[in-house]
Design a protein around this motif. Sequence first.
Motif, PDB file in Angstrom:
ATOM      1  N   LYS A 195      -5.433 -69.895 -11.644  1.00 14.13           N
ATOM      2  CA  LYS A 195      -4.483 -70.911 -12.120  1.00 14.13           C
ATOM      3  C   LYS A 195      -5.203 -72.143 -12.654  1.00 14.13           C
ATOM      4  CE  LYS A 195      -0.776 -69.406  -9.112  1.00 14.13           C
ATOM      5  NZ  LYS A 195      -0.019 -69.659  -7.899  1.00 14.13           N
ATOM      6  N   ARG A 196      -6.263 -72.563 -11.973  1.00 14.96           N
ATOM      7  CA  ARG A 196      -7.033 -73.718 -12.450  1.00 14.96           C
ATOM      8  C   ARG A 196      -7.728 -73.405 -13.771  1.00 14.96           C
ATOM      9  NH1 ARG A 196      -8.189 -77.735  -8.265  1.00 14.96           N
ATOM     10  NH2 ARG A 196      -9.322 -78.768  -9.929  1.00 14.96           N
ATOM     11  N   ALA A 197      -8.206 -72.163 -13.930  1.00 22.82           N
ATOM     12  CA  ALA A 197      -8.866 -71.771 -15.182  1.00 22.82           C
ATOM     13  C   ALA A 197      -7.865 -71.767 -16.336  1.00 22.82           C
ATOM     14  CB  ALA A 197      -9.508 -70.393 -15.039  1.00 22.82           C
ATOM     15  N   VAL A 235      -9.811 -72.070 -19.982  1.00 21.84           N
ATOM     16  CA  VAL A 235     -11.005 -71.219 -20.022  1.00 21.84           C
ATOM     17  C   VAL A 235     -10.683 -69.911 -19.303  1.00 21.84           C
ATOM     18  CG1 VAL A 235     -12.645 -73.124 -20.169  1.00 21.84           C
ATOM     19  CG2 VAL A 235     -11.949 -72.274 -17.940  1.00 21.84           C
ATOM     20  N   THR A 236     -11.582 -68.957 -19.419  1.00 21.95           N
ATOM     21  CA  THR A 236     -11.389 -67.696 -18.713  1.00 21.95           C
ATOM     22  C   THR A 236     -11.801 -67.859 -17.255  1.00 21.95           C
ATOM     23  OG1 THR A 236     -13.600 -66.875 -19.188  1.00 21.95           O
ATOM     24  CG2 THR A 236     -11.880 -66.388 -20.811  1.00 21.95           C
ATOM     25  N   TYR A 237     -11.389 -66.893 -16.441  1.00 20.71           N
ATOM     26  CA  TYR A 237     -11.739 -66.917 -15.016  1.00 20.71           C
ATOM     27  C   TYR A 237     -13.255 -66.870 -14.834  1.00 20.71           C
ATOM     28  CZ  TYR A 237     -12.168 -65.424 -10.161  1.00 20.71           C
ATOM     29  OH  TYR A 237     -12.524 -65.326  -8.848  1.00 20.71           O
ATOM     30  N   GLU A 238     -13.934 -66.042 -15.656  1.00 17.75           N
ATOM     31  CA  GLU A 238     -15.394 -65.922 -15.546  1.00 17.75           C
ATOM     32  C   GLU A 238     -16.089 -67.233 -15.890  1.00 17.75           C
ATOM     33  OE1 GLU A 238     -13.499 -63.664 -17.177  1.00 17.75           O
ATOM     34  OE2 GLU A 238     -13.652 -62.007 -15.734  1.00 17.75           O
ATOM     35  N   GLU A 239     -15.629 -67.906 -16.966  1.00 15.00           N
ATOM     36  CA  GLU A 239     -16.230 -69.190 -17.337  1.00 15.00           C
ATOM     37  C   GLU A 239     -15.984 -70.235 -16.248  1.00 15.00           C
ATOM     38  OE1 GLU A 239     -15.779 -68.893 -22.194  1.00 15.00           O
ATOM     39  OE2 GLU A 239     -14.194 -69.813 -20.998  1.00 15.00           O
TER      40      GLU A 239
END
Length: 114
Positions: free
Chosen positions: A82-84, A89-93
């Motif tokens: 949710k914060r991403a 940005v993506t979850y990975e970034e």
Amino acid sequence: MGDRYDRGWGKGPRPPFVAGLRRPPPEIIKWGLAPTAATIGHNGGPPLDPPVNDAFVAYRWRKAHREAWKNPPYSIMMFRLKRAEAAGVTYEEYTAELLDSGRHLQAGDRKPKT
């Protein structure tokens, strides 16, 4: 009839097109790499990371990498997701930035695309 795998490769000189197949390209020879470095699937570029000669350091690095990228509990993963999304940005970034700097990205932290 003979052995089906015996094609006469060990007998006599090889034709020029076959003899050149086992030689590495001149670019690799200029880099000073071992001739076996350019195998199938190799993109022909120089090595990106210097080899680690200490087996214990390589072991600890692999263990730390596995531990850092281990799947977190579901609630933490959903919080980060949710914060991403809010930061754009993506979850990975988002996770990479969190692991690298220790701070959570905000919506204003995203670099504008030019």
